[in-house]
Design an enzyme around this catalytic site. Structure first.
Site, short mmCIF file in Angstrom:
data_model
loop_
_atom_site.label_atom_id
_atom_site.label_comp_id
_atom_site.label_asym_id
_atom_site.label_seq_id
_atom_site.Cartn_x
_atom_site.Cartn_y
_atom_site.Cartn_z
N CYS A 116 12.72 0.82 -13.08
CA CYS A 116 13.16 1.68 -11.98
C CYS A 116 14.61 1.41 -11.56
CB CYS A 116 12.25 1.50 -10.78
SG CYS A 116 10.58 2.04 -11.12
N HIS A 256 15.47 3.11 -4.00
CA HIS A 256 14.48 3.54 -4.99
C HIS A 256 13.23 3.99 -4.26
CE1 HIS A 256 11.87 3.85 -8.31
NE2 HIS A 256 11.19 2.76 -8.04
N ASN A 286 7.40 8.56 -7.36
CA ASN A 286 8.30 7.60 -8.01
C ASN A 286 8.66 8.15 -9.40
OD1 ASN A 286 9.52 5.47 -9.30
ND2 ASN A 286 8.00 3.94 -8.70
O1 UT7 Z 1 8.77 1.40 -9.02
C1 UT7 Z 1 8.44 0.22 -9.69
C2 UT7 Z 1 8.06 -0.78 -8.73
N1 UT7 Z 1 6.70 -0.49 -8.23
C3 UT7 Z 1 6.46 -0.67 -6.95
O2 UT7 Z 1 7.32 -0.97 -6.18
C4 UT7 Z 1 5.00 -0.57 -6.50
C5 UT7 Z 1 4.69 -1.69 -5.53
N2 UT7 Z 1 3.30 -1.67 -5.10
C6 UT7 Z 1 2.79 -0.74 -4.26
O3 UT7 Z 1 3.47 0.18 -3.89
C7 UT7 Z 1 1.37 -0.92 -3.76
O4 UT7 Z 1 0.92 -2.22 -4.09
C8 UT7 Z 1 0.36 0.12 -4.33
C9 UT7 Z 1 0.69 1.47 -3.76
C10 UT7 Z 1 0.45 0.15 -5.85
C11 UT7 Z 1 -1.06 -0.24 -3.91
O5 UT7 Z 1 -1.13 -0.35 -2.50
P1 UT7 Z 1 -1.77 -1.63 -1.82
O6 UT7 Z 1 -1.72 -1.42 -0.39
O7 UT7 Z 1 -1.10 -2.85 -2.38
O8 UT7 Z 1 -3.26 -1.54 -2.29
P2 UT7 Z 1 -4.12 -2.60 -3.11
O9 UT7 Z 1 -3.78 -2.57 -4.54
O10 UT7 Z 1 -4.13 -3.90 -2.40
O11 UT7 Z 1 -5.57 -1.98 -2.94
C12 UT7 Z 1 -6.22 -1.93 -1.64
C13 UT7 Z 1 -7.53 -1.19 -1.79
C14 UT7 Z 1 -8.37 -1.69 -2.97
O12 UT7 Z 1 -9.72 -1.60 -2.58
P3 UT7 Z 1 -10.54 -2.91 -2.14
O13 UT7 Z 1 -10.41 -3.88 -3.28
O14 UT7 Z 1 -9.84 -3.39 -0.90
O15 UT7 Z 1 -11.90 -2.38 -1.93
C15 UT7 Z 1 -8.10 -0.67 -4.03
O16 UT7 Z 1 -9.17 -0.56 -4.95
O17 UT7 Z 1 -7.27 0.19 -2.04
C16 UT7 Z 1 -7.95 0.58 -3.22
N3 UT7 Z 1 -7.18 1.61 -3.87
C17 UT7 Z 1 -7.31 2.92 -3.58
N4 UT7 Z 1 -8.11 3.57 -2.72
C18 UT7 Z 1 -8.00 4.90 -2.66
C19 UT7 Z 1 -6.21 1.48 -4.80
N5 UT7 Z 1 -5.71 2.68 -5.14
C20 UT7 Z 1 -6.37 3.58 -4.39
C21 UT7 Z 1 -6.31 4.97 -4.29
N6 UT7 Z 1 -7.12 5.59 -3.41
N7 UT7 Z 1 -5.44 5.71 -5.01
#
Ligand code: UT7
Length: 336
Positions: A116, A256, A286
């Site tokens: 990115c 970004h 993104n």
């Molecule tokens: O551009 C390149 C660089 N990339 C980035 O900067 C991305 C950085 N990371 C992020 O933006 C975030 O970590 C994400 C958007 C990818 C994920 O958000 P998060 O708040 O970190 O969520 P998480 O992975 O901790 O997941 C929290 C919960 C999980 O459920 P449990 O285990 O708490 O039951 C996931 O399974 O949310 C769940 N989950 C979803 N629920 C509904 C993950 N994706 C989804 C979804 N819809 N799409």
């Protein structure tokens, strides 16, 4: 001898017509508009649906618009750099293909992969050729077809990414405008958290890699999030300190567009208001190397000559960085 700087003299961009909404995604995986909006901040993203088209499809359209807007003849361009993680092919470079599609015949062209951060790295690289006096019209592109490596069965990654492209023209100036400074960093330890497992030389495509769904983006979201929040803010704050930039004299932050919460954290650390930040993640998601030029393109008509602008990125590698530039022209006079 007067010192040359590279300044952006025009911007073109293109996003494909098809819009993939959160509601449509909710029918593909177990997710919701509410979750995507609160955790990421994306409402919709544009996707290339045209058959047989890759990143050069959007990249060449962005460059054609750029050449037209800046009254540049293709044969005048002497260098083309395309930042992408989704090249049309492993080889040749997508920059070669875009140049050919746009009739750019007198330039050397190459791709640059910095996740990115690709556009920022490419902008810094292109600026050095201009500053040295060897090249006078440098086209820097960010072009992606992220949908070609997104697993639409993985709810943790499929809402995030979109397709699109933006391109700028860099030209020399002796005025007090243009790219003043860049801080660019990388740390390969981050590769474990964000990568594509197969398709490269370590794991060439095979039935096994396809069955294991290894040709898609693999991301450990939380680890990437933590790094992104601290590193993007670190380099932006360092850039402010180096050049005596204050929240009052900074016109714009161009961050970004990976996650609204990362953007907000960066703005907070810099002590600036949301009104000073270019944010269009809601519309485009993104688009990896294309996020920065897509922002500048949208905000072009609000930019004034001399505006202090900081660009900041974080991406796969890990790679991150910031660029400080003084904007080169009054955007309101430019036809989109
Ligand atoms: O551009 C390149 C660089 N990339 C980035 O900067 C991305 C950085 N990371 C992020 O933006 C975030 O970590 C994400 C958007 C990818 C994920 O958000 P998060 O708040 O970190 O969520 P998480 O992975 O901790 O997941 C929290 C919960 C999980 O459920 P449990 O285990 O708490 O039951 C996931 O399974 O949310 C769940 N989950 C979803 N629920 C509904 C993950 N994706 C989804 C979804 N819809 N799409």
């Amino acid at each position: 001898m007067t010192k040359l700087r590279a300044t952006i003299t025009g911007i073109g961009a293109y996003v494909p017509e098809y819009i993939l909404t959160n509601d449509e995604l909710s029918k593909m995986v177990d997710t919701s508009d509410e979750w995507i909006m609160t955790r990421i901040g994306i409402k919709e993203r544009h996707i290339i649906k045209e058959k047989g088209e890759g990143s050069s499809f959007v990249g060449s359209k962005a460059v054609m618009r750029l050449l037209e807007k800046t009254n540049t003849k293709p044969e005048e361009v002497d260098l083309v750099i395309c930042a992408t993680v989704t090249p049309d092919h492993q080889f040749p470079a997508t920059a070669n293909i875009i140049s050919d599609k746009c009739g750019i015949k007198n330039a050397f062209s190459f791709d640059l992969n910095a996740g990115c951060s690709g556009f920022l790295y490419a902008l810094a690289t292109g600026s050095k050729f201009v500053e040295s006096g060897t090249h006078k019209k440098v086209v820097v592109i960010g072009a992606e077809k992220m949908s070609s490596i997104v697993d639409y069965q993985d709810r943790a990654t499929c809402p995030i990414f979109g397709d699109g492209a933006g391109a700028v023209l860099l030209e020399p100036t002796t005025e007090d405008i243009g790219i003043v400074d860049s801080i660019m960093q990388s740390d390969g330890v981050g590769r474990v958290h964000l990568h594509q497992k197969a398709g490269g030389s370590v794991a060439p495509a095979s039935y096994e890699t396809i069955d294991a769904r290894q040709h898609y983006i693999y991301q450990e979201g939380q680890a990437v999030f933590k790094w992104a929040v601290s590193k993007m803010a670190d380099v932006s704050v360092e850039m402010m300190k180096r050049h005596g930039i204050t929240p009052e004299n900074l016109a714009w932050l161009v961050p970004h567009q990976a996650n609204m919460r990362i953007i907000e954290a960066t703005a907070n650390r810099m002590g600036i208001n949301k009104e000073q930040v270019m944010i269009n993640i809601e519309k485009f998601g993104n688009t990896t190397a294309a996020t920065l030029p897509l922002c500048i393109w949208e905000w072009e008509d609000q930019l004034k000559k001399g505006d202090n602008i900081i660009l900041a990125t974080f991406g796969a590698g890990f790679t991150w960085g910031s660029i400080y530039l003084k904007w080169g022209y009054d955007g309101k006079d430019i036809k989109k």
